[in-house]
Design a protein around this motif. Structure first.
Motif, PDB file in Angstrom:
ATOM      1  N   PHE A 650      15.380 -26.080  16.225  1.00 17.22           N
ATOM      2  CA  PHE A 650      14.254 -25.158  16.070  1.00 17.22           C
ATOM      3  C   PHE A 650      14.327 -24.446  14.726  1.00 17.22           C
ATOM      4  CE2 PHE A 650      12.689 -20.785  16.524  1.00 17.22           C
ATOM      5  CZ  PHE A 650      11.372 -21.015  16.885  1.00 17.22           C
ATOM      6  N   PHE A 651      15.498 -23.936  14.377  1.00 16.00           N
ATOM      7  CA  PHE A 651      15.609 -23.163  13.127  1.00 16.00           C
ATOM      8  C   PHE A 651      15.590 -24.075  11.898  1.00 16.00           C
ATOM      9  CE2 PHE A 651      17.117 -19.904  16.081  1.00 16.00           C
ATOM     10  CZ  PHE A 651      16.391 -18.814  15.628  1.00 16.00           C
ATOM     11  N   SER A 652      16.004 -25.332  12.065  1.00 14.31           N
ATOM     12  CA  SER A 652      15.903 -26.251  10.930  1.00 14.31           C
ATOM     13  C   SER A 652      14.439 -26.573  10.625  1.00 14.31           C
ATOM     14  CB  SER A 652      16.680 -27.528  11.212  1.00 14.31           C
ATOM     15  OG  SER A 652      16.073 -28.263  12.260  1.00 14.31           O
ATOM     16  N   LEU A 653      13.588 -26.540  11.658  1.00 10.30           N
ATOM     17  CA  LEU A 653      12.154 -26.708  11.442  1.00 10.30           C
ATOM     18  C   LEU A 653      11.547 -25.456  10.825  1.00 10.30           C
ATOM     19  CD1 LEU A 653      11.156 -28.458  14.795  1.00 10.30           C
ATOM     20  CD2 LEU A 653      11.139 -29.498  12.544  1.00 10.30           C
ATOM     21  N   LEU A 654      12.016 -24.288  11.267  1.00 19.67           N
ATOM     22  CA  LEU A 654      11.511 -23.033  10.739  1.00 19.67           C
ATOM     23  C   LEU A 654      11.987 -22.787   9.305  1.00 19.67           C
ATOM     24  CD1 LEU A 654       9.917 -20.454  11.549  1.00 19.67           C
ATOM     25  CD2 LEU A 654      12.109 -19.432  12.202  1.00 19.67           C
ATOM     26  N   ILE A 655      13.228 -23.183   9.030  1.00 19.71           N
ATOM     27  CA  ILE A 655      13.811 -22.973   7.691  1.00 19.71           C
ATOM     28  C   ILE A 655      14.278 -24.333   7.178  1.00 19.71           C
ATOM     29  CG2 ILE A 655      15.461 -21.610   6.356  1.00 19.71           C
ATOM     30  CD1 ILE A 655      15.783 -19.806   8.832  1.00 19.71           C
ATOM     31  N   PRO A 656      13.394 -25.150   6.622  1.00 20.85           N
ATOM     32  CA  PRO A 656      13.754 -26.519   6.228  1.00 20.85           C
ATOM     33  C   PRO A 656      14.857 -26.594   5.172  1.00 20.85           C
ATOM     34  CG  PRO A 656      11.368 -26.217   6.245  1.00 20.85           C
ATOM     35  CD  PRO A 656      11.966 -24.865   6.385  1.00 20.85           C
ATOM     36  N   ASP A 657      14.983 -25.539   4.318  1.00 20.75           N
ATOM     37  CA  ASP A 657      15.976 -25.591   3.242  1.00 20.75           C
ATOM     38  C   ASP A 657      17.263 -24.869   3.615  1.00 20.75           C
ATOM     39  OD1 ASP A 657      14.854 -23.097   3.317  1.00 20.75           O
ATOM     40  OD2 ASP A 657      14.773 -22.841   1.133  1.00 20.75           O
ATOM     41  N   MET A 658      17.548 -24.751   4.893  1.00 19.53           N
ATOM     42  CA  MET A 658      18.763 -24.082   5.352  1.00 19.53           C
ATOM     43  C   MET A 658      19.994 -24.827   4.857  1.00 19.53           C
ATOM     44  SD  MET A 658      20.013 -23.235   9.258  1.00 19.53           S
ATOM     45  CE  MET A 658      18.375 -22.756   9.726  1.00 19.53           C
ATOM     46  N   THR A 659      20.961 -24.081   4.331  1.00 21.04           N
ATOM     47  CA  THR A 659      22.184 -24.701   3.813  1.00 21.04           C
ATOM     48  C   THR A 659      23.190 -24.886   4.937  1.00 21.04           C
ATOM     49  OG1 THR A 659      23.200 -22.571   3.297  1.00 21.04           O
ATOM     50  CG2 THR A 659      21.786 -23.584   1.584  1.00 21.04           C
ATOM     51  N   HIS A 660      24.261 -25.648   4.634  1.00 21.11           N
ATOM     52  CA  HIS A 660      25.319 -25.864   5.636  1.00 21.11           C
ATOM     53  C   HIS A 660      26.002 -24.540   5.980  1.00 21.11           C
ATOM     54  CE1 HIS A 660      25.157 -30.206   5.816  1.00 21.11           C
ATOM     55  NE2 HIS A 660      25.125 -30.263   4.488  1.00 21.11           N
ATOM     56  N   GLU A 661      26.186 -23.688   4.981  1.00 25.33           N
ATOM     57  CA  GLU A 661      26.834 -22.400   5.230  1.00 25.33           C
ATOM     58  C   GLU A 661      25.968 -21.539   6.148  1.00 25.33           C
ATOM     59  OE1 GLU A 661      28.537 -18.541   2.731  1.00 25.33           O
ATOM     60  OE2 GLU A 661      27.529 -20.175   1.691  1.00 25.33           O
ATOM     61  N   GLU A 662      24.662 -21.546   5.906  1.00 23.71           N
ATOM     62  CA  GLU A 662      23.770 -20.760   6.745  1.00 23.71           C
ATOM     63  C   GLU A 662      23.752 -21.295   8.183  1.00 23.71           C
ATOM     64  OE1 GLU A 662      20.331 -18.929   3.825  1.00 23.71           O
ATOM     65  OE2 GLU A 662      20.243 -21.074   4.330  1.00 23.71           O
ATOM     66  N   ARG A 663      23.891 -22.615   8.347  1.00 26.06           N
ATOM     67  CA  ARG A 663      23.945 -23.173   9.698  1.00 26.06           C
ATOM     68  C   ARG A 663      25.155 -22.645  10.457  1.00 26.06           C
ATOM     69  NH1 ARG A 663      22.060 -27.981   7.082  1.00 26.06           N
ATOM     70  NH2 ARG A 663      19.947 -28.500   7.757  1.00 26.06           N
ATOM     71  N   GLN A 664      26.303 -22.552   9.747  1.00 24.91           N
ATOM     72  CA  GLN A 664      27.502 -22.042  10.398  1.00 24.91           C
ATOM     73  C   GLN A 664      27.342 -20.565  10.759  1.00 24.91           C
ATOM     74  OE1 GLN A 664      29.942 -24.049  11.264  1.00 24.91           O
ATOM     75  NE2 GLN A 664      28.817 -25.738  10.302  1.00 24.91           N
TER      76      GLN A 664
END
Length: 918
Positions: A650-664
Motif C-alpha cells: 500500500f505505501f509503495s503505491l502511495l510513495i513510489p520513490d520510497m527508499t530501502h532505508e525508508e522501508r525499514q
C-alpha cells in the motif's frame, strides 16, 4: 466408358423397337428412319444413361419393391383393435414357437397375413457394452466430443489431420460416423433456474431470474441447436476363429477398438465421452434416433420406467423385449420421397459417386455438419484389401492405356480416358506410399415437423451443396432402406452403397474429419450467448473443475467493445446462482450502480467525498470454521506480520520513490503503531479481555509515529493528505460490510495516485473475505486491471494481483479481470504480469480490438489469422471465447430487463428515460 448392364438393356430395347419397325412394309425407308430416330434412338440413349445412376431394370425393380413394401408400421401396444387387424407391426423377440430355428424365425418374421414386408427389430439385446444384432453381428457405439477445427491455425489443422490419419491406419475395417443435430435440450438448465427462483429470498433478484428463464426458453425454441458425434464399430471375426467363443472375442475386440479410438482421437484434441453405464448410453442413443420427437418430451429413463411398470402389471416382467423400450409408436413408409417416424417427417439423401469435388480442403465436411437443425450426416468408411485393389488398379490402367492408343486425341473420349489413367496412377502411387484404399459413402437425413418445412429445408440444403460443387441425390423409393441404413448399426444397404460409393485414399478420408462443431453447454453454468458458427448455446460453468483447470477469466477489448456490459452480465448471472460476487470499478463506477440497486446489492463508494471507509490498517477477523473442519489443527501464522507485508505494498503505491532505508523505518513504525494498541506478533494479542477483536489503529496513529522522527517525516508529510487533508475520510475505522451477495466497490472518484492506492485498498479487503471459506464459490471482478499492473503501477501491486490469479482456485474462487489498454496491460517488466494473468486464466474472452492490439494478442494467445480478422471486425456484442484449446465465436445474449440494468448505450438510455417519463 459405359456400364455393361445399361448397354445390354439399351441394345435389347433398341432391337425390340427397331425390328418391328423395319418389318412394316407400308412405310418407306425414309419414314422408317425418321420413326427410328424418334423412338429407338432416344429410348436407347435413355437406357444407356439410366435413371438416377441406375439401369432401367434396377430402377423398375426398386419401384415395384417399393409398391410391394410400402406400409405403415405400428408398435403392437400402440395399435387400436381395427389397426391391429389390418396393419403390420414391428415384431418383438420372444414371440416365436420353440420348434422354429433361427433361420426359420427370421424368414417367418418377414411374412404377414397379407404378404406385406414385416422386418423384426434388428437389435436383439444390449449387454456387456455392445449391441447384439439379430443377424449375428456385434456393434459398439462411442460418443466423441468435437473441437473447433476451423478456427485453428493451418499448422494445428495439419497436425490434427496427420493424427487422424494415424488412427485410420489402425481403425476397424468398417466404421460408421454419425452426426446428429437437433434442438438443444435445455430442460435441465431450466430446471436449475426454477430451483434458484424458489430458493431466492430477494424479490428483485427473483424478477431478474424469471426474465433470464424466459430468455433461455425463447433462445432454446428459436435458435439453440446441439450436435452429437458417434462412431459405430462392428466386430470383424478373425478367419478361422471358433464360433464357440465368438461373443467373448467380440466383447474384447470392440473394447480394444474403443481404447484405440480414445487414445488416437485424444491426439487430435477430441475426447471420447465416458459413460457410467455403456448399455444405458447405447439404448438411449437408439431411443433418441428412433423417437426424435418423443425423446424431447419423454427421456429414455421415463420411457423405460413406464414400460417396466406396464409389464409388471401384466405379470410378465421377465419377458420385456428391448423393442418395448426403443420403438416409436408409428412409422410410415408409404411415400416415395419421405417417411414419417414418430410423427416427424424424414427425407433421406446421398452424395452420389460422381457428386464429390475432386479436391477438398481439410475439414470440408464441417459445411454439412453445421448446416443447421434437423440435418444429420452419416459417413460410412470401408477399408478394402490393398493387394486386391493394387491388382485391379494395374489391370484397369493397362486397359485404359490400350484404349488411349486406339483412340485419336481428337476424339471426345480421349480426355476422359486420359483422366482415368492419371487417376489410376494417383491411386497406385498412394497405395505404394503406405496409404489405404477406402470406399466412402455419405448419407444425409433431413427432418422437419411438417411437409412444408421439410421441402424448405431440402431446397436450402440443395442450394448449400450446389454452392460447394456437391450433388445431393434423393433416395427415391428407398426411404425405408435409407432409414435402416442410418441407424447406428454400421450396415449400409448394398444398393445404396453401390450408388454412393466414392474411392479415396487415407488422406482423402482424413480430410473428411467430421468432429468440427465445438459446443460449450454445462447444465449448471450461466448463459453467455449463442455460438455464431453452429447456433449452439454457450452455457459455461467456470467452477466445474472437471472441465476447467481454474475459474479465472480475462476480458480483452478496445474502448466501446462491450467489456463492461459483458462483465456485468456475467456478474448478474453468477449472483442469480447465489454465488458471492465482488466488482471493483476503478473507472466509470456509475455504470455499475443501476444493476447493483436493482438486484438488491451493496454499492460501496470509496472516495474523499464519501462516508464509506475501509481502514487499511485493520487486521480483519476471518471465519476459519470451514478450514478447521477440513484441515484440522493448523500451524499458526502471525496475523500482524501478514498485515504489515500487505501494508508495504500500500505505501509503495502511495510513495513510489520510497527508499530501502525508508522501508525499514516504515516497518518499525508500523510495529510501534500496532504495539500502541496492544497488538504484537502473538495472535492472542488481537483479542481483548472480553474475547472480542481490539480496536484497530488508523492511519492517523501511524502518522503520529512517523512525525516523531526526522528520518520518517517525509513519509508523514505524504501521509498527511490521508489524515488531515482532502482525503481524510481514509482516516477512520471500517464502516462497510461484505455480507451481501452482490457488492460493487466504486473507486472511480479517486484520481491520480489515489486511484491505484484505492484500488489496492478495496482489493485487499475483498481478498480477505474471499479466503474465508474455500468450500463456497465466489467471484472477484476487476475492471480496468491495467491500473494495478500497468506502467503507472509498481511490481509489488502487480505481484499481489498475479498472486490472486494464481491461488484463488485453492479458495474456491474465480478472478475475472477486464482491460482495454492492451499495451499498458503488457508493459510492466516486459509484460510479465499481464502474461502471467493470461496464463493463469483458463478462459479468455476477446472482444473487438484495433489492428495493432490484435497483432499483439495474436502472439500471446497463439491465434490464427482468421481469428484475428474476426476480432478486428467484431460488432459490439460479439466476441471470441478461448478455453480448453478451443475457440468459439459467440454473440452475447441479454434479456430485456438485464439490458436495461447494464446498458451504457446512449440511445437505449434515452429510450429508458422516455418510457419512465411517460
Amino acid at each position: 466408358m459405359l456400364k455393361l448392364r445399361n448397354a445390354i438393356e439399351a441394345v435389347i430395347l433398341v432391337a425390340g423397337i427397331t425390328i418391328p419397325i423395319l418389318k412394316i412394309t407400308v412405310f418407306s425407308f425414309t419414314a422408317k428412319t425418321i420413326l427410328l430416330c424418334l423412338t429407338a434412338l432416344p429410348i436407347g440413349i435413355f437406357a444407356l444413361i439410366g435413371v438416377g445412376g441406375e439401369s432401367l431394370t434396377a430402377f423398375l425393380l426398386n419401384f415395384f419393391r417399393f409398391l410391394r413394401n410400402r406400409k405403415m408400421l405400428y408398435r403392437s401396444d400402440a395399435m387400436s383393435e381395427q389397426e391391429e387387424s389390418r396393419r403390420p407391426v414391428w415384431q418383438s423377440e420372444g414371440e416365436w414357437p420353440e420348434e422354429y430355428g433361427e433361420e426359420e424365425k427370421l424368414k417367418k418374421s418377414r411374412k404377414t397375413a397379407k404378404g406385406k414386408a414385416n422386418e423384426p427389430f434388428p437389435v436383439e439385446k444390449i449387454e456387456n457394452g455392445i449391441c447384439y444384432l439379430r443377424d449375428k453381428r456385434y456393434i459398439k457405439i462411442i460418443e466423441v466430443e468435437p473441437i473447433n477445427f476451423l478456427l485453428r491455425s493451418a499448422r494445428e489443422q495439419r497436425n490434427i489431420i496427420y493424427s487422424y490419419m494415424s488412427y485410420l491406419k489402425i481403425s476397424p475395417v468398417r466404421m460408421q460416423i454419425k452426426v446428429v443435430s437437433k434442438k438443444a435440450d435445455i430442460s435441465n438448465h431450466l430446471d436449475k433456474i426454477q430451483e434458484a427462483i424458489r430458493r431466492e429470498q430477494d424479490e428483485r433478484c427473483k424478477v431478474l431470474l424469471m426474465d433470464y428463464y424466459n430468455l433461455i426458453r425463447r433462445i432454446g425454441l428459436k435458435e439453440a441447436v446441439t450436435r452429437r458425434f458417434f462412431i459405430v464399430f462392428a466386430y470383424e471375426p478373425i478367419p478361422g476363429s471358433s464360433k464357440k467363443n465368438e461373443e467373448k472375442d467380440a466383447v474384447n475386440q470392440l473394447e480394444i477398438a474403443e481404447r484405440t479410438a480414445r487414445t488416437y482421437l485424444m491426439q487430435c484434441g477430441n475426447n471420447v465421452v465416458e459413460h457410467e453405464n455403456p448399455d444405458s448410453f447405447m439404448a438411449e442413443v437408439l431411443y433418441m434416433l428412433l423417437n426424435r420427437k418423443t425423446s424431447t418430451e419423454t427421456p429414455f429413463s421415463a420411457r423405460a420406467a413406464a414400460e417396466v411398470e406396464k409389464y409388471i402389471a401384466e405379470g410378465d416382467a421377465n419377458a420385456i423385449p428391448i423393442s418395448a423400450f426403443l420403438l416409436p409408436e408409428q412409422m410410415d413408409f408409404s411415400k416415395a420421397a419421405y417417411c414419417r417416424i414418430d410423427g416427424l417427417y424424414c427425407s433421406y439423401f446421398m452424395i452420389p459417386s460422381t457428386g464429390y469435388k475432386t479436391q477438398v480442403t481439410a475439414g470440408w465436411l464441417s459445411l454439412l455438419v453445421n448446416a443447421g437443425e434437423g440435418i444429420d450426416i452419416d459417413l460410412f468408411l470401408s477399408k478394402e484389401p490393398k493387394e486386391k485393389i493394387q491388382f485391379q488398379l494395374g489391370r484397369q490402367i493397362r486397359i485404359n492405356r490400350s484404349k488411349m492408343k486406339e483412340t485419336s486425341d481428337t476424339n471426345t473420349d480421349f480426355d476422359d480416358i486420359d483422366s482415368a489413367v492419371r487417376a489410376g496412377y494417383y491411386l497406385k502411387d498412394g497405395l505404394a506410399n503406405n496409404q489405404d484404399f477406402y470406399y466412402i459413402n455419405t448419407l444425409i437425413t433431413i427432418t422437419a415437423d411438417s411437409r412444408e418445412e421439410l421441402e424448405w429445408r431440402t431446397n436450402e440444403m440443395k442450394k448449400l451443396m450446389l454452392s460447394q460443387d456437391l450433388i445431393l441425390k434423393p433416395c427415391y423409393f428407398r426411404q425405408d432402406l435409407a432409414f435402416a441404413s442410418v441407424l447406428p448399426l454400421n450396415q449400409l444397404h448394398k444398393s445404396l452403397h453401390e450408388l454412393s460409393k466414392r474411392n479415396v485414399l487415407t488422406t482423402g478420408v482424413a480430410s473428411c474429419y467430421p468432429y468440427v462443431s465445438f459446443e460449450m453447454s454445462d447444465d449448471n453454468g450461466i448463459l453467455l450467448g449463442v455460438n455464431k458458427y453452429n447456433n449452439s448455446l454457450i452455457i459455461v460453468d467456470i467452477f466445474n473443475s472437471r472441465i476447467y483447470k481454474n475459474a479465472n477469466m480475462v476480458l480483452l477489448g478496445t474502448s466501446g467493445a462491450g467489456k463492461t456490459f459483458t462483465m456485468q452480465l456475467m456478474a448478474l448471472r453468477l449472483r442469480e446462482k447465489n454465488i458471492q460476487t465482488f466488482i471493483l470499478a476503478p473507472l466509470k463506477g456509475h455504470e455499475f450502480r443501476r444493476a447493483c440497486h436493482n438486484i438488491g446489492g451493496e454499492f460501496i463508494q470509496i472516495s474523499p467525498a464519501s462516508k464509506n471507509c475501509i481502514n487499511i490498517m485493520e487486521i480483519r477477523k476471518n471465519d476459519k470454521t470451514a478450514e478447521d473442519v477440513i484441515d484440522g489443527e493448523r500451524t499458526e501464522r502471525s496475523e500482524l506480520s501478514a498485515k504489515i507485508q500487505r501494508l508495504h505494498i500500500f505505501f509503495s503505491l502511495l510513495i513510489p520513490d520510497m527508499t530501502h532505508e525508508e522501508r525499514q523505518l516504515l516497518d518499525e513504525a508500523l510495529i510501534q503503531t500496532y504495539a500502541g494498541k496492544g497488538i504484537t506478533h502473538q495472535n492472542e494479542s488481537l483479542y481483548d479481555e472480553m474475547g472480542s477483536y481490539k480496536t484497530m489503529p488508523v492511519l492517523g496513529d501511524l502518522y503520529d509515529v512517523l512525525k516523531k522522527s526526522t528520518e520518517t517525516r517525509r513519509m508523514a508529510n505524504i501521509l498527511n493528505r490521508l489524515v488531515h487533508g482532502s482525503a481524510s475520510t481514509f482516516n477512520q475505522q471500517t464502516n462497510v460490510r461484505l455480507d451481501n451477495k452482490y457488492i460493487v466497490l466504486d473507486i472511480s472518484e479517486l484520481t491520480g495516485d489515489l486511484l491505484t492506492v484505492g484500488m489496492f485498498l478495496v482489493l485487499d479487503y475483498v481478498w480477505d473475505k474471499a479466503k474465508e471459506d474455500r468450500t463456497q464459490e465466489k467471484a472477484i471482478f476487476i475492471d480496468e486491471v491495467w491500473q494495478l499492473i500497468g506502467a503507472s503501477s509498481n511490481r509489488l501491486a502487480a505481484e499481489f494481483v498475479l498472486e490472486i490469479f494464481k491461488i484463488i482456485r485453492g479458495y474456491g474462487g474465480a478472478a475475472i479481470c477486464a482491460t482495454q489498454d492492451i499495451n499498458d496491460f503488457l508493459s510492466l517488466d516486459d509484460g510479465k504480469y499481464g502474461k502471467g494473468i493470461i496464463n493463469n486464466s483458463k478462459t479468455k474472452i476477446v472482444l473487438n480490438l484495433e489492428d495493432e492490439e490484435a497483432q499483439r494478442v495474436q502472439h500471446i494467445l497463439n491465434l490464427s489469422d482468421t481469428e484475428i480478422m474476426n476480432i478486428t471486425h467484431f460488432a459490439r456484442g460479439n466476441g471470441l471465447i478461448l478455453t480448453n484449446n478451443n475457440t468459439v465465436t459467440v454473440e452475447f445474449k441479454a434479456s430485456g430487463l438485464e439490458t436495461e440494468m447494464i446498458t451504457t448505450d446512449r440511445e437505449q438510455l434515452r429510450e429508458m428515460i422516455r418510457r419512465k417519463q411517460e
